[in-house]
Design a protein around this motif. Sequence first.
Motif, PDB file in Angstrom:
ATOM      1  N   LEU A 142       0.867  -1.169   0.000  1.00 23.01           N
ATOM      2  CA  LEU A 142       0.000   0.000   0.000  1.00 23.01           C
ATOM      3  C   LEU A 142       0.903   1.219   0.000  1.00 23.01           C
ATOM      4  N   SER A 143       0.633   2.161  -0.879  1.00 22.39           N
ATOM      5  CA  SER A 143       1.490   3.335  -0.962  1.00 22.39           C
ATOM      6  C   SER A 143       0.670   4.617  -1.047  1.00 22.39           C
ATOM      7  N   THR A 144       1.269   5.691  -0.549  1.00 28.67           N
ATOM      8  CA  THR A 144       0.756   7.057  -0.678  1.00 28.67           C
ATOM      9  C   THR A 144       1.960   7.925  -1.055  1.00 28.67           C
ATOM     10  N   PRO A 145       1.746   9.203  -1.333  1.00 28.70           N
ATOM     11  CA  PRO A 145       2.906  10.062  -1.627  1.00 28.70           C
ATOM     12  C   PRO A 145       3.929  10.110  -0.495  1.00 28.70           C
ATOM     13  N   LYS A 146       3.556   9.691   0.717  1.00 30.26           N
ATOM     14  CA  LYS A 146       4.473   9.737   1.856  1.00 30.26           C
ATOM     15  C   LYS A 146       5.272   8.454   2.047  1.00 30.26           C
ATOM     16  N   GLY A 147       4.984   7.416   1.240  1.00 31.51           N
ATOM     17  CA  GLY A 147       5.739   6.176   1.378  1.00 31.51           C
ATOM     18  C   GLY A 147       4.902   4.960   1.058  1.00 31.51           C
ATOM     19  N   GLU A 148       5.421   3.785   1.371  1.00 32.42           N
ATOM     20  CA  GLU A 148       4.694   2.543   1.142  1.00 32.42           C
ATOM     21  C   GLU A 148       4.941   1.568   2.278  1.00 32.42           C
ATOM     22  N   ILE A 149       4.041   0.610   2.405  1.00 30.88           N
ATOM     23  CA  ILE A 149       4.139  -0.366   3.487  1.00 30.88           C
ATOM     24  C   ILE A 149       3.566  -1.690   2.992  1.00 30.88           C
ATOM     25  N   GLY A 150       4.133  -2.783   3.465  1.00 31.39           N
ATOM     26  CA  GLY A 150       3.657  -4.104   3.085  1.00 31.39           C
ATOM     27  C   GLY A 150       2.436  -4.522   3.901  1.00 31.39           C
ATOM     28  N   LEU A 151       1.594  -5.336   3.282  1.00 35.24           N
ATOM     29  CA  LEU A 151       0.403  -5.865   3.944  1.00 35.24           C
ATOM     30  C   LEU A 151       0.509  -7.373   4.056  1.00 35.24           C
ATOM     31  N   THR A 152      -0.062  -7.936   5.112  1.00 36.02           N
ATOM     32  CA  THR A 152      -0.186  -9.384   5.180  1.00 36.02           C
ATOM     33  C   THR A 152      -1.248  -9.825   4.174  1.00 36.02           C
ATOM     34  N   ALA A 153      -1.304 -11.118   3.919  1.00 37.10           N
ATOM     35  CA  ALA A 153      -2.259 -11.627   2.928  1.00 37.10           C
ATOM     36  C   ALA A 153      -3.699 -11.277   3.298  1.00 37.10           C
ATOM     37  N   LYS A 154      -4.049 -11.399   4.565  1.00 36.73           N
ATOM     38  CA  LYS A 154      -5.421 -11.112   4.988  1.00 36.73           C
ATOM     39  C   LYS A 154      -5.710  -9.622   4.978  1.00 36.73           C
ATOM     40  N   GLU A 155      -4.744  -8.815   5.432  1.00 37.87           N
ATOM     41  CA  GLU A 155      -4.919  -7.366   5.362  1.00 37.87           C
ATOM     42  C   GLU A 155      -5.144  -6.928   3.920  1.00 37.87           C
ATOM     43  N   PHE A 156      -4.357  -7.508   3.022  1.00 42.57           N
ATOM     44  CA  PHE A 156      -4.475  -7.171   1.606  1.00 42.57           C
ATOM     45  C   PHE A 156      -5.858  -7.502   1.068  1.00 42.57           C
ATOM     46  N   GLU A 157      -6.371  -8.706   1.352  1.00 44.79           N
ATOM     47  CA  GLU A 157      -7.685  -9.105   0.837  1.00 44.79           C
ATOM     48  C   GLU A 157      -8.787  -8.202   1.381  1.00 44.79           C
ATOM     49  N   LEU A 158      -8.696  -7.833   2.647  1.00 41.17           N
ATOM     50  CA  LEU A 158      -9.713  -6.971   3.243  1.00 41.17           C
ATOM     51  C   LEU A 158      -9.681  -5.578   2.626  1.00 41.17           C
ATOM     52  N   LEU A 159      -8.486  -5.012   2.489  1.00 46.92           N
ATOM     53  CA  LEU A 159      -8.383  -3.670   1.933  1.00 46.92           C
ATOM     54  C   LEU A 159      -8.735  -3.664   0.446  1.00 46.92           C
ATOM     55  N   ARG A 160      -8.367  -4.719  -0.255  1.00 43.02           N
ATOM     56  CA  ARG A 160      -8.712  -4.802  -1.680  1.00 43.02           C
ATOM     57  C   ARG A 160     -10.222  -4.772  -1.870  1.00 43.02           C
ATOM     58  N   TYR A 161     -10.943  -5.495  -1.033  1.00 43.09           N
ATOM     59  CA  TYR A 161     -12.400  -5.526  -1.148  1.00 43.09           C
ATOM     60  C   TYR A 161     -12.982  -4.133  -0.902  1.00 43.09           C
ATOM     61  N   LEU A 162     -12.454  -3.430   0.083  1.00 43.49           N
ATOM     62  CA  LEU A 162     -12.936  -2.073   0.362  1.00 43.49           C
ATOM     63  C   LEU A 162     -12.596  -1.116  -0.779  1.00 43.49           C
TER      64      LEU A 162
END
Length: 226
Positions: A142-162
């Motif tokens: 996940l990235s913004t103009p201020k940087g990026e950060i890694g997501l776990t597999a479950k965090e990724f699936e939840l945020l992707r759906y949103l």
Amino acid sequence: MRLLLVEDEKELSRALAKMLGKEGYDVDCVYDGLDGLNFSLSGLYDLIILDVIMPKMNGFEVLAELRRKKVETPILILTALSDEHDKVAGLDRGADDYVSKPFSVEELSARIRALLRRRGKLVTDNKLEYAEATLDLMTFTLSTPKGEIGLTAKEFELLRYLFEYPNFVAAKEDLIVKAWGLECDFESNNLEVYMSFIRKKLHHLGASFTIEAVRGVGYKLAPARR
């Protein structure tokens, strides 16, 4: 992105699933129309690839039943039936696209990307955007103009759906199915723990939005409170 491939020719099905998997898609395969209908009704899939000539139910019957039940998932018909009358029949029953066999793998891949973009999900082939944030579907970052950060597999699936449905409240049950599958015994109360992890990462990146709980329903994207 998770795709459902409903194709009774198992050798072709395996080849297509392998090809689509290399492009970053998660592909589930079923081999008759009845299973195709039942899997399609689960709400798990971002796109359905549907053959027509199949046992138990043909593809046109599956298509008509899904649209009757108000399933809006994009459906691409992939079939040996190439007559204009058949194409018209498929499109009139609610198909979003129609590809005849034999087909070009490159064309099929391009049509899949086009259908997903038409839904407003894909900004590029492998990224989703919401506000100033970008979710990379290949690297789980996940990235913004201020940087990026890694997501776990479950965090990724939840945020992707949103990200895919940013204007709707996502029900807890739907989020759990998306991230953990239909057969899980995951406790819905523990979902808040994962949402808290994601909120902290959004805050760390200075995102203009957060994840807000909607009592008794689920979660939605909302402006962050500063």
